[in-house]
Scaffold this motif. Structure first.
Motif, PDB file in Angstrom:
ATOM      1  N   GLY A   1       0.819  -1.202   0.000  1.00 19.31           N
ATOM      2  CA  GLY A   1       0.000   0.000   0.000  1.00 19.31           C
ATOM      3  C   GLY A   1       0.857   1.256   0.000  1.00 19.31           C
ATOM      4  N   SER A   2       0.294   2.360   0.476  1.00 16.25           N
ATOM      5  CA  SER A   2       1.022   3.632   0.501  1.00 16.25           C
ATOM      6  C   SER A   2       0.445   4.541   1.575  1.00 16.25           C
TER       7      SER A   2
ATOM      8  N   ASN B   1     -11.560   7.014   6.498  1.00 18.17           N
ATOM      9  CA  ASN B   1     -11.844   5.590   6.675  1.00 18.17           C
ATOM     10  C   ASN B   1     -10.610   4.716   6.456  1.00 18.17           C
ATOM     11  N   GLY B   2      -9.462   5.339   6.142  1.00 18.19           N
ATOM     12  CA  GLY B   2      -8.254   4.577   5.859  1.00 18.19           C
ATOM     13  C   GLY B   2      -7.417   4.360   7.108  1.00 18.19           C
TER      14      GLY B   2
ATOM     15  N   LEU C   1      -4.872 -10.330   7.341  1.00 17.67           N
ATOM     16  CA  LEU C   1      -5.437  -9.204   6.605  1.00 17.67           C
ATOM     17  C   LEU C   1      -4.456  -8.723   5.537  1.00 17.67           C
ATOM     18  N   GLY C   2      -4.979  -8.102   4.506  1.00 19.84           N
ATOM     19  CA  GLY C   2      -4.166  -7.548   3.444  1.00 19.84           C
ATOM     20  C   GLY C   2      -4.695  -6.200   3.006  1.00 19.84           C
ATOM     21  N   ILE C   3      -4.053  -5.631   1.978  1.00 19.06           N
ATOM     22  CA  ILE C   3      -4.459  -4.325   1.466  1.00 19.06           C
ATOM     23  C   ILE C   3      -5.911  -4.359   0.983  1.00 19.06           C
ATOM     24  N   ASN C   4      -6.651  -3.291   1.307  1.00 16.24           N
ATOM     25  CA  ASN C   4      -8.064  -3.097   0.944  1.00 16.24           C
ATOM     26  C   ASN C   4      -9.019  -4.001   1.719  1.00 16.24           C
TER      27      ASN C   4
ATOM     28  N   VAL D   1     -15.528   0.464  11.171  1.00 15.31           N
ATOM     29  CA  VAL D   1     -14.984  -0.475  10.191  1.00 15.31           C
ATOM     30  C   VAL D   1     -14.139   0.333   9.218  1.00 15.31           C
ATOM     31  N   MET D   2     -12.834   0.016   9.152  1.00 19.81           N
ATOM     32  CA  MET D   2     -11.898   0.806   8.367  1.00 19.81           C
ATOM     33  C   MET D   2     -11.247  -0.064   7.292  1.00 19.81           C
TER      34      MET D   2
END
Length: 411
Positions: free
Chosen positions: A157-158, A167-168, A181-184, A198-199
């Motif tokens: 990610g970045s 929300n990030g 867990l992973g990106i997105n 929930v993010m």
């Protein structure tokens, strides 16, 4: 003229006793080489430990400290004892009043490199029935990156996924691994104020520090304020970086004049770690210096045996007009020659060891082995090597200068 003769005699002793000269020089080589290597190792580890601290710790931190309940019956007179019943922490809020104005004043100081605001809170990361406890950090992620170089630890990610995105969230690799867990992916975050959100995971970082990677997360500062039910003016900490972190105590005193809140430099925060590091440094220096002193005894023994074997020559020299100081110069010159050769060889040996160790890749965030060439340590090792050999040669030389030629001739 006599000085030239003294030097010639010293070189004659050195050349005619090549084996003993080599042994003495090798002893100094070993001592200087190990001294240089171990002190470079200590310096490298100290720099590495400091860099590890500064991954998440600013040079100076401003925050509202806890307050204890006041005595029920305070007495200004020291002859009376103040009565405190069940003392407790009475701080109701960690809020810094008017943080924007304070931050603006801090940034105007010429010695301030960076200054940012932060909102911290106790967080719980949930996925299904799995739950982890950690630390949520609300920051302006780009300003935070400018201070702590967080971007170089991002492995997926970045940082831009959090900037302006309420929300990030960016989580540590330990959290991502334990919750799979992973990106997105979505992650449920609950604060100690029972606020649940929930993010979406915008980034994953790894610093190599398991405590940080298993607990820490970053999000927009507005989101963090919502987690603790505070308004947009709420700030719990202000982080400040100064030009020289070793002078942080001085800058902390200057910053304390700008605010009534607690101003704490990184050395105070990490006093226990620094004390342990200082103990390690002293221990390593003592061991390496002991090896160098032992090597100096080799020169002492060789010169003592040379004096014993050359006692008749010394008596002849004194009988022909050489003064005691000339005899001292002869044997001190011998010690310095052996010490100079051994010290130069020791610097080469130490430099080779440092070069070898610096090319060993440790993996992970550590990278290559934390050791490096430092000209100051080379100069220190060179000077100390010559000083030790000079001291080792002085006492035998002084003994030779006291030789009475009359008593020697009688024998």
């Amino acid at each position: 003229m006599k000085r030239s003769i003294n030097t010639d005699i010293a070189f004659t002793h050195i050349i005619t006793r090549k084996r003993q000269t080599l042994v003495a020089a090798l002893g100094v080589t070993l001592g200087v080489g190990i001294f240089l290597f171990m002190n470079s190792l200590t310096s490298g580890f100290s720099s590495f430990s400091t860099d590890e601290m500064f991954k998440n710790s600013a040079h100076i931190k401003i925050y509202k400290d806890d307050e204890l309940s006041q005595p029920l019956m305070p007495f200004p007179d020291s002859r009376h004892v103040a009565v405190i019943v069940n003392p407790q922490i009475t701080t109701l809020s960690k809020k810094i009043i008017n943080p924007e104005q304070l931050l603006s004043r801090i940034k105007k100081q010429p010695y301030v490199v960076n200054a940012i605001a932060q909102v911290g809170f106790d967080a719980f990361y949930n996925r299904g029935k799995a739950q982890l406890r950690g630390d949520g950090n609300g920051v302006n992620i780009l300003e935070y990156d400018a201070m702590f170089k967080t971007g170089k630890y991002i492995v997926a990610g970045s940082l831009n996924g959090v900037q302006g995105n309420l929300n990030g969230i960016i989580i540590g690799s330990g959290i991502a691994e334990k919750l799979n867990l992973g990106i997105n992916d979505n992650i449920t975050v609950t604060s100690s104020y029972n606020v649940v959100k929930v993010m979406k995971i915008a980034g994953i970082f790894t610093t190599g520090n398991s405590i940080t990677d298993n607990a820490k997360s970053y999000m927009n500062i507005t989101t963090a304020q919502q987690f603790i039910k505070e308004g947009p003016s709420y700030v719990s900490n202000i982080f400040i970086n100064v030009p020289d972190p070793n002078e942080s105590e001085k800058y902390a005193v200057m910053l304390q004049q700008l605010t009534p809140y607690k101003v704490e430099d990184w050395k105070t925060t990490n006093a226990d770690v620094l004390a342990s590091g200082k103990t390690r440094d002293i221990l390593m220096s003592a061991i390496s210096l002991s090896i160098l002193v032992v090597a100096a005894f080799g020169i002492y023994n060789i010169l003592s045996s040379t004096i014993a074997q050359k006692i008749n020559d010394i008596a002849i020299l004194k009988a022909t007009g050489f003064a005691g100081k000339d005899v001292v110069r002869i044997f001190l010159s011998e010690a310095l020659i052996m010490g100079f050769i051994g010290t130069l060889m020791g610097l080469v040996v130490g430099g080779v060891l440092i070069a070898i160790m610096s090319r060993i890749y440790m993996g992970g965030p550590v990278g290559y082995f934390p050791i490096r060439f430092e000209p100051g340590l080379f100069a220190k090792s060179f000077g100390l090597g010559l000083f030790i050999t000079l001291c080792a040669g002085y006492f035998p030389a002084r003994k030779a200068a006291r030789v009475d030629p009359v008593e020697i001739f009688r024998k």
